[in-house]
Design a protein around this motif. Structure first.
Motif, PDB file in Angstrom:
ATOM      1  N   MET A   1     -16.763  58.867 134.343  1.00  0.00           N
ATOM      2  CA  MET A   1     -18.213  58.821 134.144  1.00  0.00           C
ATOM      3  C   MET A   1     -18.919  59.494 135.331  1.00  0.00           C
ATOM      4  SD  MET A   1     -20.015  57.667 131.676  1.00  0.00           S
ATOM      5  CE  MET A   1     -18.823  56.573 130.905  1.00  0.00           C
ATOM      6  N   THR A   2     -19.791  60.433 135.028  1.00  0.00           N
ATOM      7  CA  THR A   2     -20.498  61.134 136.098  1.00  0.00           C
ATOM      8  C   THR A   2     -21.566  60.249 136.725  1.00  0.00           C
ATOM      9  OG1 THR A   2     -20.165  63.195 134.920  1.00  0.00           O
ATOM     10  CG2 THR A   2     -21.845  63.185 136.626  1.00  0.00           C
ATOM     11  N   ALA A   3     -22.355  59.645 135.853  1.00  0.00           N
ATOM     12  CA  ALA A   3     -23.456  58.815 136.364  1.00  0.00           C
ATOM     13  C   ALA A   3     -23.750  57.709 135.360  1.00  0.00           C
ATOM     14  CB  ALA A   3     -24.693  59.667 136.593  1.00  0.00           C
ATOM     15  N   ARG A   4     -24.311  56.644 135.885  1.00  0.00           N
ATOM     16  CA  ARG A   4     -24.641  55.500 135.011  1.00  0.00           C
ATOM     17  C   ARG A   4     -25.983  54.924 135.430  1.00  0.00           C
ATOM     18  NH1 ARG A   4     -20.045  51.419 134.080  1.00  0.00           N
ATOM     19  NH2 ARG A   4     -19.705  52.842 132.340  1.00  0.00           N
ATOM     20  N   LEU A   5     -26.828  54.706 134.454  1.00  0.00           N
ATOM     21  CA  LEU A   5     -28.131  54.086 134.700  1.00  0.00           C
ATOM     22  C   LEU A   5     -28.177  52.768 133.947  1.00  0.00           C
ATOM     23  CD1 LEU A   5     -28.655  57.263 135.081  1.00  0.00           C
ATOM     24  CD2 LEU A   5     -31.030  56.732 134.651  1.00  0.00           C
ATOM     25  N   ASP A   6     -28.457  51.697 134.640  1.00  0.00           N
ATOM     26  CA  ASP A   6     -28.539  50.378 134.003  1.00  0.00           C
ATOM     27  C   ASP A   6     -29.965  49.848 134.110  1.00  0.00           C
ATOM     28  OD1 ASP A   6     -25.822  50.199 133.344  1.00  0.00           O
ATOM     29  OD2 ASP A   6     -25.335  49.655 135.406  1.00  0.00           O
TER      30      ASP A   6
END
Lengths: 328, 296
Positions: A1-6
């Motif tokens: 996963m490159t990036a994750r926004l929660d």
């Protein structure tokens, strides 16, 4: 996963630019699509740690975006949307200096600056002041600066802005090459649908700070319902507009039809209908929508839910020509 | 584009974060010399130095100029500022009301006023913030780069004059006479240069563009002098003239530290004016020079 926004929310004063979104940016080339003001740049800036989200958590390469120091920024390359250059610096000086600020020793930064400028096609102009560059050359210089420290992830904000058709094609080819052949994860923020269609593996569509569509490009452009295109033989065979339970047929041209099947209806009924009329159904296949129609449908649906005006084709594409839906 | 040279991965040993502002400081130092206007201003600011170098050559008999040498030597006490055995000779090259101070104000405006404002205008801040340089590192780089240029004039030229005087003097008497005040002189000039550079860099960080920064700097220098004169008249305190303005406070500090008598000029208030102004500007600029500010 490159990036994750929660659960990320980004506010500028009272204005909400990004509203409580959860997003995963997969490895590969991911298009971030949306109208102007949809929240694309805010998401990029939140991932770069340039904007502190009002709520939620942002991680890039498993590192929190607000991590202290330069842990993350050394691994990320960013090409801003706005025209940006170092005053009175030549292309080479700008790229080399930004490389050094990313932690490269001088000798490495110089060598790498030459390579990056060659790569983007500015080798002849590298000793000229960036202030004298054309808009397209400045875009290339910004890309060279984003690449100089060999980052794992590239955030490109409207990279084809101001490029002529040939330059745009070259830029997209370079992005494709970086993603496919060199394993870079790229987040491509743009409002130009064709750019996303030509290089991206995944697409995320934003509208008014919310995600309206996400997924692999192939999945997103596949028709939501059971819509099939087919031809009949003989071509003068006329199918009824409706038959059976839940099958609607439209004729496009002589012998070419589209059938929309309600859920639970098997496609075999179309073949059976053709056979019953003494003909045959050929080239039967699911209709694949263009990204434009997907974009328009999803944004219009979201706008309707909010009670706002739906975008027109011109709004969604900027200055790009509209495209027809294509049958697969 | 990609057909010319394929992309290649690179490996390098990352340099420490705290050292990364140095290339930016070097770039800032060289910035003045990238334009003809900048070089011209720098050369004009060297005029007091050139004149004093000429006086030195007359003083030590390297050149003859119509008996000027005997004239100066005979009235050494009268012409302190032209006597190389006195600190006046070196410090006044920089802080005399004309042409030293105006030239220094001009050079400071040219070198420093645009330092941050022009980066804001060209959106360079957005590029820099994504490179792992902090606002503090950035500010340090801009300050050091600009300070190096200004100090090369304000500190470098008196030092060169002194070295030249020492070397061409007939004996080592000059060295003995001058070595006592030299450290204080250099420290004073360094302090004033640092304060002025800091003030101008911070003004630059608050301004929207270079022109605004230059105008603000000039207004501050001239305006504070006018305000000081008016205030001194209102409060009937003549001393106030020499410390309440940024212009005069700098001259007072430099002269006092060099050991040049300024008729009891108030060194402490002058230092407080300069230091206080820097402090206020640092507080204001720390809000303005944020990452979010750079993004507009």
């Amino acid at each position: 996963m490159t990036a994750r926004l929660d659960g990320v929310t980004v506010r500028y004063g009272e204005r909400v630019a990004v509203a409580d979104i959860d997003l995963d940016f997969p490895v590969g080339i991911c298009g971030l699509l949306g109208r102007n003001g949809a929240g694309k740049s805010s998401i990029l800036k939140a991932m770069l740690g340039l904007v502190r989200p009002a709520a939620g958590r942002v991680q890039v390469l498993d590192v929190p975006a607000d991590a202290p120091g330069t842990v993350l920024r050394e691994r990320v390359g960013y090409m801003p949307e706005r025209d940006a250059h170092l005053p009175r610096a030549s292309g080479f000086e700008m790229v080399a200096l930004l490389g050094r600020l990313s932690g490269m020793p001088r000798r490495d930064a110089w060598r790498r600056a030459h390579e990056a400028l060659y790569l983007v096609g500015l080798e002849e102009e590298r000793y000229r002041s960036v202030a004298t560059y054309s808009a397209g050359m400045r875009q290339k210089a910004k890309l060279a600066a984003a690449l100089v420290h060999d980052p794992e992830v590239l955030f490109l904000d409207e990279p084809t802005n101001g490029l002529d058709p040939a330059g745009r094609s070259e830029m997209l080819e370079l992005i494709r090459q970086l993603g496919k052949e060199h394993g870079k994860s790229i987040v491509l923020s743009t409002h130009i649908l064709q750019d996303v269609e030509s290089v991206c593996d995944h697409v995320i569509v934003l509208e008014a700070g919310r995600v309206v569509v996400r997924g692999a490009l192939a999945d997103v452009t596949r028709s939501a319902g059971q819509e099939f295109g087919f031809e009949v033989a003989p071509v003068d065979l006329t199918l009824p507009a409706k038959f059976g339970d839940g099958v609607v047929v439209r004729e496009h041209s002589e012998g070419r039809y589209t059938a929309t099947l309600e859920p639970g209806v098997a496609p075999g009924c179309v073949f059976a209908a053709g056979a019953a009329l003494g003909g045959a159904v050929r080239r039967f296949g699911q209709v694949r929508r263009s990204l434009e129609s997907t974009f328009l449908a999803s944004v219009a649906g979201h706008a309707a839910a909010r009670g706002a005006a739906a975008p027109t084709v011109g709004e969604s594409l900027g200055d790009r020509p509209s495209r027809q839906e294509s049958d697969s | 584009m990609s057909e010319r040279l394929g992309y290649r991965a690179t490996h390098f040993t990352t340099i420490a974060t705290w050292r990364r502002w140095w290339p930016l400081a070097v770039s800032e130092f060289l910035h003045l010399f990238r334009s003809k206007w900048g070089v011209a201003v720098f050369c004009v600011c060297l005029l007091p130095f050139v004149v004093r170098m000429f006086v030195l050559m007359i003083w030590f008999g390297v050149v003859e100029f119509g008996g000027l040498r005997s004239h100066l030597a005979g009235r050494a006490e009268m012409f302190l500022r032209w006597n190389p055995t006195q600190p006046h000779f070196y410090v006044e090259a920089v802080v005399q009301t004309f042409p030293g101070l105006p030239l220094l104000v001009l050079l400071t405006a040219t070198v420093t006023a645009g330092a941050i404002a022009r980066d804001r205008t060209t959106n360079a801040l957005e590029l820099l913030w994504t490179r792992g340089i902090t606002p503090l590192g950035y500010l340090t780089a801009k300050f050091v780069g600009a300070f190096a240029v200004l100090a090369s004039v304000t500190v470098g030229t008196p030092l060169v004059l002194w070295l030249f005087a020492t070397l061409v003097a007939e004996d080592w008497q000059l060295l003995g006479d001058t070595v006592a005040f030299l450290p204080g002189l250099l420290l004073g000039l360094l302090a004033v240069t640092a304060a002025w550079t800091a003030i101008c860099v911070l003004i630059s960080s608050l301004a929207a563009n270079s022109s605004q920064a230059i105008v603000t700097w000039c207004i501050l220098m001239v305006g504070s002098s006018a305000v000081a004169n008016v205030t001194a008249a209102v409060f009937r305190s003549p001393d106030m003239k020499s410390w309440a303005s940024v212009w005069d406070a700098g001259a007072v500090v430099a002269r006092e530290m060099a050991g040049v008598s300024t008729r009891g000029a108030p060194f402490v208030p002058a230092t407080l004016v300069l230091g206080g102004l820097v402090l206020v500007l640092v507080i204001v600029a720390s809000r303005r020079l944020s990452v979010r500010g750079a993004l507009g």
